[in-house]
Design a protein around this motif. Sequence first.
Motif, PDB file in Angstrom:
ATOM      1  N   ASP A  13      10.023  69.038   3.020  1.00  0.00           N
ATOM      2  CA  ASP A  13       8.884  68.322   3.568  1.00  0.00           C
ATOM      3  C   ASP A  13       9.302  66.920   3.988  1.00  0.00           C
ATOM      4  O   ASP A  13      10.400  66.455   3.683  1.00  0.00           O
TER       5      ASP A  13
ATOM      6  N   GLY B 260       8.419  63.922   3.064  1.00  0.00           N
ATOM      7  CA  GLY B 260       8.748  62.981   1.998  1.00  0.00           C
ATOM      8  C   GLY B 260      10.152  63.184   1.474  1.00  0.00           C
ATOM      9  O   GLY B 260      10.901  62.215   1.244  1.00  0.00           O
ATOM     10  N   SER B 261      10.546  64.427   1.304  1.00  0.00           N
ATOM     11  CA  SER B 261      11.897  64.725   0.822  1.00  0.00           C
ATOM     12  C   SER B 261      12.948  64.335   1.852  1.00  0.00           C
ATOM     13  O   SER B 261      14.026  63.845   1.497  1.00  0.00           O
TER      14      SER B 261
ATOM     15  N   LEU C  29      12.739  61.934   4.141  1.00  0.00           N
ATOM     16  CA  LEU C  29      12.868  60.484   4.170  1.00  0.00           C
ATOM     17  C   LEU C  29      13.601  59.959   2.932  1.00  0.00           C
ATOM     18  O   LEU C  29      14.420  59.043   3.031  1.00  0.00           O
ATOM     19  N   ALA C  30      13.328  60.558   1.796  1.00  0.00           N
ATOM     20  CA  ALA C  30      13.994  60.144   0.566  1.00  0.00           C
ATOM     21  C   ALA C  30      15.494  60.429   0.632  1.00  0.00           C
ATOM     22  O   ALA C  30      16.321  59.612   0.215  1.00  0.00           O
TER      23      ALA C  30
END
Length: 231
Positions: A25, A27-28, A30-31
């Motif tokens: 996803d 968020g993952s 970008l992290a």
Amino acid sequence: MSMLEEPRGGGACGFPSFLYPGQADLGSVLAEARRSTEEKAAEIVRLRWQVAEMAGDELAECAQEMAIRFASGGRLFAFGNGGSSTDAQEVATTFLYPAYGLSLPALSLTGDVAVVTALSNDVGFDVVFARQLAALGRRGDIAVGLSTSGGSFNVLQAFEEASRRGMLTIGLAGDQGGKLAGLGLLDYLFVIPSSSVHRIQEAQTTLYHVLWELTQHALGAVPAPQVHDAG
């Protein structure tokens, strides 16, 4: 040496997983992108300080020797293959067209496509730099060769020719120095202790810009560079 870094898991061919849509996803993704960026930035900072600690005195000595050659009418010739070819052109540009300080005579042996292709086609790629030094080089000039692996045969050949002509010979290599480390005729060899082509070339960029600034200082053109605590 491969142009890809060693695999770290995730995507194919060692590329980070965030480059492949649908595997995580947003968020993952970008992290992971942030983690990867921070890791690589920290790695090159550590590597640059490591090189400064290992070779700081030798860099200053090398710059003094370069300044002596330039002051006596010497010229700098830079050479390398692939990404190191681009770096060789940057070395020549940095010395010849500086943002400040003295303009110093410098030439990249990879810059003239007609010469490079003629020598490659008519004689052989192994001597593409050596033949140019045979025609242009003279005692008191400076030869700067770059190789991430330290094993590029045409770079080795060029250094042998430069040494025969009484030129100051300066090598930039990676990992453990490769064949350049065993050549036995270089005046200076600066080795970036990394197996990553990316980190080697980033650190080499810093190294030759430091050499330029130290040379300018030795010639009295700019103030001594300021060294700040890594902490």
